[in-house]
Design an enzyme around this catalytic site. Structure first.
Site, PDB file in Angstrom:
ATOM      1  CD  GLN A  18      20.230  14.310  -8.170  1.00 56.38           C
ATOM      2  OE1 GLN A  18      21.028  15.226  -8.278  1.00 56.38           O
ATOM      3  NE2 GLN A  18      20.217  13.487  -7.138  1.00 56.38           N
ATOM      4  NE  ARG A  40      17.448   8.781  -3.407  1.00 59.16           N
ATOM      5  CZ  ARG A  40      16.178   9.121  -3.610  1.00 59.16           C
ATOM      6  NH1 ARG A  40      15.890  10.258  -4.195  1.00 59.16           N
ATOM      7  NH2 ARG A  40      15.208   8.328  -3.222  1.00 59.16           N
ATOM      8  CG  ASN A  41      19.350   5.112  -6.401  1.00 57.69           C
ATOM      9  OD1 ASN A  41      19.554   4.664  -5.290  1.00 57.69           O
ATOM     10  ND2 ASN A  41      18.232   5.742  -6.733  1.00 57.69           N
ATOM     11  N   GLY A  47      12.790  12.309 -14.238  1.00 52.45           N
ATOM     12  CA  GLY A  47      12.060  11.069 -14.493  1.00 52.45           C
ATOM     13  C   GLY A  47      10.908  10.904 -13.531  1.00 52.45           C
ATOM     14  NE  ARG A  48       8.846   5.258 -11.588  1.00 47.14           N
ATOM     15  CZ  ARG A  48       8.984   4.878 -10.335  1.00 47.14           C
ATOM     16  NH1 ARG A  48       8.039   5.112  -9.467  1.00 47.14           N
ATOM     17  NH2 ARG A  48      10.085   4.263  -9.943  1.00 47.14           N
ATOM     18  CG  ASP A  49       9.041   9.125  -6.517  1.00 47.20           C
ATOM     19  OD1 ASP A  49       8.534  10.181  -6.105  1.00 47.20           O
ATOM     20  OD2 ASP A  49       9.411   8.214  -5.767  1.00 47.20           O
ATOM     21  CG  HIS A  50      13.944  14.341 -10.066  1.00 47.22           C
ATOM     22  ND1 HIS A  50      14.852  14.058 -11.050  1.00 47.22           N
ATOM     23  CD2 HIS A  50      14.554  15.217  -9.235  1.00 47.22           C
ATOM     24  CE1 HIS A  50      15.963  14.739 -10.829  1.00 47.22           C
ATOM     25  NE2 HIS A  50      15.807  15.462  -9.733  1.00 47.22           N
ATOM     26  CB  ALA A  51      14.300  14.681  -5.562  1.00 48.09           C
TER      27      ALA A  51
END
Lengths: 420, 420
Positions: A201, A203-204, A297-301
Site C-alpha cells: 500500500q 500513498r507516497n 509497516g510502521r504507522d500504516h495509514a
C-alpha cells in the site's frame, strides 16, 4: 495454488458497474430521480464499490452494517469489516430533496456535478458521529485528524441501500495502464503464474525504505510477486499527487526491480488516515484484488501521532481466525545505516541514530522545495529527479487540487497551518 | 505464545544422559560388557541422542525404524523422521565380540577409545546399503558423496536398541558458552522472552550473504530472535573447523547484529551432506531446540551437484500437514549487487551477473591461502581477518584432523583429490 478468495461468505466479487444498454437505461432513468450529492470520499467509495473492491458490500451501509463494523468490526452476517462505507445527507437537503425510505435516487458528485450511480434508499438513519470517530479513529479531534474532520463535516443523516454504479470517473483515462478492477488484477496475477502476491500500500513516492520493504517481502520465500498498489483518490495537503507518484513508481520498478516479480496498480479510494482500522480495510480490499499478503509497516495509514507505531500490526492479532484469508507481513521501522552499509531496521541494526539516514516528511519536503541535496541513501536518483521537478513547478496548485474540498474553510485553514 | 513442542507424539524431550551415581554405576557396569566400536559419526549421534536433540529417538534405530525413515520418511508410529540414526558393526567384529540380540554392550569411540554409552541390543539386522543411499542421498556414488561413502564404509550389520549416554565428549570444554542441550536453548529463549525463534544452520563462516539471510528472517515480522546454530562435529576436507568458525560468529554478532535479537549455539552432529533429507533432519532437531523456523537457503546441506539448488526447500512441501511444528523460511540465492548497492537475490535484483559479488568456496579458499584481497562486500572485515589468520597458519593440519577418519585410504585419497 489458487489466489485467495474474495472477501465475504459468497467468495465472489461484486461487480456493481452496469454496462452497455443496462447502463444507458439506468442513466436515462436517473435523470428523473431525486439527486443526492456526494463528497469526494463518497464518490471514490462508489468507484470502489462498483469495481468490487469492497466486496461483499453491495452499496452504502445501512445502520446495522454501519454500527456492526464500527463497534464490532463485523457486518451483521459476521463478515469482518473494519470501517464505515456510508453516504450522508444534511437535514436541509434531505427535506428539500424529498428522499424517503424506498426512494430511488441519483448519486451526483458534488464537485463535478456528474452522475456516478443510483441507489435504492432502504434506510435513512442517524449515527452518533462522535462515538463513531472514537471507535474508528480512536480520537474525536476534528481539527487535527482528517478522518474525524470528514466524518464530523458530513450530513446528519445516512442513506443506506444497494448501489448501481454508472460512471468510472477520470481514473481510467489518467492511469490507463494501472487502473484496474479486482477481477483485472486477479487475471494479471494468474497470467504471471503468481498465486502468492504481496501487496504494498502506498500513498507516497517510494524511497529506499519502501523499496526495502517490498524487496524483503519478495525474499521471504512466501511470495511469487509484489503488487505495488497506490492510492490515487484525494489525499491530504502536502501529499504528492498520484500522477507524479506513478512516474516515481515506474522509475523505481524499471530500474530497481526484476520486472517479472512486480506489478503496479492504482485504486481510487480516498485515504481516511484511520491507522489500524484502515490497515484492516486495506487488507480486506487487497484480498479482493487477489493478494495473499499485505505489508504493514510502521504507522500504516496513520497521521500525526494518534496511533502507536505498531497498532496497525497488532490489530490483526485481534481478529478471529478465518476473518481474513490475507495475512499481514509486519515490518519494523526501516532506514539506511552507513555502518551496516545497507538498509536495516531496529531488528537488524546495532548502530546509533547518527549512523542512520532517517528523513522525515517535513525535512524531505523542505529539502525538495529549497533544492537542497538529499542523501543518496534516502531515495533512488531516478525517483528523486522526478520529485525535484514536481516540487519546483507544481506544488502550490497541486495542494489545492488534492485536499479537503469538502471541509469548512476554518477546518482547512487549521489543518494547513500544521496542527496535525 | 509458547515455544514449539519437542518432536514426536509425547512432545517431551528425551534426555538419555545419565548423571551422578546412576552414571557412575553404569560406567562401572560397562567395563564388563562386550565392546562395540563406533565411527566418529556414530559417536556424534550418541551425543545428539543423549542431549535430546534427536527426540523422540531413544537409541539407535531398529530395522523397522530405519526402513520406515529411509523409505517412508517416518517412524513406525507415524512420526516424521528423515534420515537413519544407526549403529553398525562388521561381520568380523560381530562374531568376535559375541554380541547377540538381548546383549548389553559398551559403546566405545573407535578413535579415542573412550566409553560414550551403553546399549541394550534389541535387534541385529542387515540393510541394503545401496538402496538406502539411493533413497536418502539420491545417489549411490560412494566415491563422490561423503554421506554415501560413510554409509558404504560402515559394517554389514546394524545394532538397534535403547541407549544410555555416559560421556559428553570434548564439546562442552571447547565451547563452554555455546554448547547447549535443547533444554538449555529453550531456557535461553524463554529468558529472552522469545517464542518465535528462527534457526540458522551453518557449517561455514558467515559472510554477507549469510548475514543477510538471518537479517531478513529477523525483518520478517514473524520472529523474535535468531539462533545461529553451528555444527561442530567432523566436517569434510576443506571445511573450516568449529573453533575458528565460532570466533567468526562472535565477531559478526558483536559488530553487526543487535545483541538482544541474536543467540549462538553449537551442536556436535557430523554433517551427512544429505541435502533435502538432511534439511528435514535439521528442521526436526531445531524444533527440539525450541525453534519455530529454520532458514533453508540454496543447496542446504548439499555437496557437489547431487541436489537441485532448491530441493531442500521443496521437500518440506511434501510433508503431511502437522508433520513438523517448525516451518522452513525459504530463501533464494543471495549476493551483493553493486548496482543495487545492497545484498540482494534473484527475486529482488534486476542487474547482471557482472554487477554481483559471488565468491565460490574454491575462489574463497584460494584467495585466502594466497593472501589475495576479497571484495569487502563478500564478508565483514572482522570475520575475514580471523579467516586470514586461520588460512595462513592452520590449514594443513586442520584438514587432517577434521575429515573422514572412518573412511578407507582409497576413498579418502579420491575425495582429497577433489572429486567432490
Amino acid at each position: 495454488m489458487a489466489l485467495p478468495n474474495p472477501h465475504g461468505p459468497e467468495k465472489k466479487l461484486m461487480l456493481l458497474f452496469l454496462e452497455g444498454a443496462a447502463r444507458e437505461a439506468e442513466i436515462a432513468r436517473a435523470a428523473g430521480l431525486p439527486k443526492v450529492y456526494m463528497t469526494s470520499m463518497e464518490t471514490s467509495d462508489i468507484l470502489m464499490l462498483g469495481m468490487g473492491a469492497f466486496t461483499p458490500l453491495r452499496g452504502f451501509m445501512n445502520k446495522a452494517e454501519c454500527q456492526g463494523c464500527v463497534f464490532d468490526l463485523k457486518l451483521p452476517d459476521g463478515t469482518m469489516w473494519p470501517m464505515p462505507v456510508t453516504l450522508s445527507i444534511s437535514a436541509d437537503e434531505l427535506a428539500s430533496s424529498g428522499v424517503k425510505e424506498g426512494s430511488d435516487v441519483a448519486l451526483i458528485d458534488r464537485e463535478s456535478g456528474e452522475l456516478y450511480g443510483t441507489m435504492t434508499v432502504e434506510e435513512i438513519y442517524q449515527i452518533d458521529k462522535l462515538a463513531q470517530c472514537k471507535e474508528v479513529y480512536k480520537t474525536d479531534d476534528a481539527e487535527g485528524h482528517p478522518g474525524v474532520a470528514k466524518t464530523m463535516a458530513q450530513g446528519e443523516h445516512n442513506l443506506g441501500g444497494p448501489v448501481k454504479a454508472l460512471n468510472e470517473g477520470k481514473y481510467g483515462a489518467i492511469y490507463p495502464k494501472y487502473y484496474m478492477y479486482p477481477a483485472q488484477s486477479r487475471a494479471l496475477f494468474e497470467e504471471k503464474g503468481w498465486s502468492r502476491v504481496v501487496a504494498f500500500q502506498t500513498r507516497n513516492p517510494m524511497h529506499r525504505s519502501h523499496e526495502y520493504l517490498v524487496k524483503f517481502a519478495l525474499e521471504s520465500g512466501n511470495v511469487d510477486g509484489a503488487f505495488i498498489h497506490a492510492i490515487v483518490g484525494a489525499l491530504k495537503a502536502g501529499d504528492i499527487p498520484g500522477e507524479t507518484r506513478v512516474k516515481c513508481y515506474e522509475a523505481l520498478i524499471d530500474n530497481w526491480f526484476p520486472k517479472q516479480n512486480i506489478a503496479l496498480g492504482v485504486y481510487p479510494m480516498e485515504m481516511r488516515y484511520g491507522g489500524p482500522r484502515e490497515a484492516l480495510l486495506h487488507a480486506v480490499f487487497r484480498q479482493n484484488f487477489g493478494c495473499k499478503y499485505l505489508i504493514v509497516g510502521r504507522d500504516h495509514a496513520g497521521v500525526g501521532s494518534y496511533y502507536g507505531p505498531f497498532d496497525a500490526q497488532t490489530i490483526f492479532d485481534e481478529l478471529r481466525p478465518g476473518a481474513l484469508e490475507l495475512a499481514p507481513m509486519k515490518i519494523n521501522w526501516t532506514f539506511y545505516c552507513y555502518k551496516c552499509e545497507s538498509m536495516a531496521s531496529l531488528m537488524t541494526c546495532p548502530h546509533e541514530k547518527e549512523d542512520r539516514v532517517i528523513v522525515s516528511g517535513t525535512q524531505f519536503r523542505r529539502a525538495m522545495q529549497e533544492g537542497a541535496e538529499l542523501p543518496k541513501e534516502f531515495g533512488r536518483p531516478e525517483v528523486l529527479a522526478i520529485l525535484e521537478e514536481y516540487y519546483q513547478t507544481a506544488e502550490k496548485v497541486e495542494i489545492k487540487k488534492h485536499a479537503y474540498e469538502d471541509l469548512t474553510p476554518e477546518m482547512l485553514k487549521k489543518i494547513q497551518e500544521g496542527k496535525k
